[in-house]
Design an enzyme around this catalytic site. Structure first.
Site, short mmCIF file in Angstrom:
data_model
loop_
_atom_site.label_atom_id
_atom_site.label_comp_id
_atom_site.label_asym_id
_atom_site.label_seq_id
_atom_site.Cartn_x
_atom_site.Cartn_y
_atom_site.Cartn_z
N ARG A 290 0.82 -1.21 0.00
CA ARG A 290 0.00 0.00 0.00
C ARG A 290 0.85 1.25 0.00
O ARG A 290 1.92 1.30 0.61
CB ARG A 290 -0.90 0.02 1.24
CG ARG A 290 -1.83 1.23 1.27
CD ARG A 290 -2.72 1.22 2.47
NE ARG A 290 -2.05 1.87 3.60
CZ ARG A 290 -2.65 2.16 4.74
NH1 ARG A 290 -3.92 1.83 4.93
NH2 ARG A 290 -1.99 2.73 5.70
N CYS B 49 0.10 5.53 0.66
CA CYS B 49 -0.88 6.51 1.10
C CYS B 49 -0.29 7.88 0.83
O CYS B 49 0.83 8.18 1.25
CB CYS B 49 -1.20 6.35 2.58
SG CYS B 49 -2.48 7.51 3.15
#
Length: 125
Positions: A103, A105
């Site tokens: 991931r 962000c």
């Protein structure tokens, strides 16, 4: 060869793009905002509510693609304030657990419709 994937259980695209596109064994999802597909409006209740709705939308498209959250290999989360990181993580952790996908962000200046969060994913089938 590519295949367009769409679900009536997720909001229609608000621009010239597809909800998801399959190419070979991968499915690339366009970013999902926290739009309720029944009302066409952003979920009320702040960033966590919008993140939860974005993830519901993703799950609907995953189902249409014949996949589940266990097939997600990469996510990218866009938020308008890094102060919202923990609230988004709470919604995210309720969906993804155990072997988390990779991931990123990123805090951005603004999102479409003045949304607070947008989430995109890549799926391996």
């Amino acid at each position: 060869m590519k295949k367009i994937i769409s679900s009536d259980k997720a909001p229609k695209a608000i621009g010239p793009y597809s909800q998801a596109v399959r190419s070979g064994g991968l499915v690339f999802f366009s970013g999902q905002l926290g739009i309720n597909p029944e009302t066409g409006k952003l979920a009320e209740g702040g960033v966590k509510a919008q993140a939860e709705q974005a993830l519901k939308n993703i799950r609907a498209i995953l189902e249409e693609a014949g996949a589940g959250v266990e097939n997600v290999v990469k996510t990218t989360v866009f938020i308008t304030k890094m102060d919202d990181f923990q609230e988004v993580n709470a919604a995210y952790s309720a969906v993804f657990s155990g072997d988390f996908p990779a991931r990123s962000c990123v805090a951005v200046h603004q999102l479409p419709l003045n949304a607070l969060v947008e989430i995109e994913i890549i799926v391996a089938l």
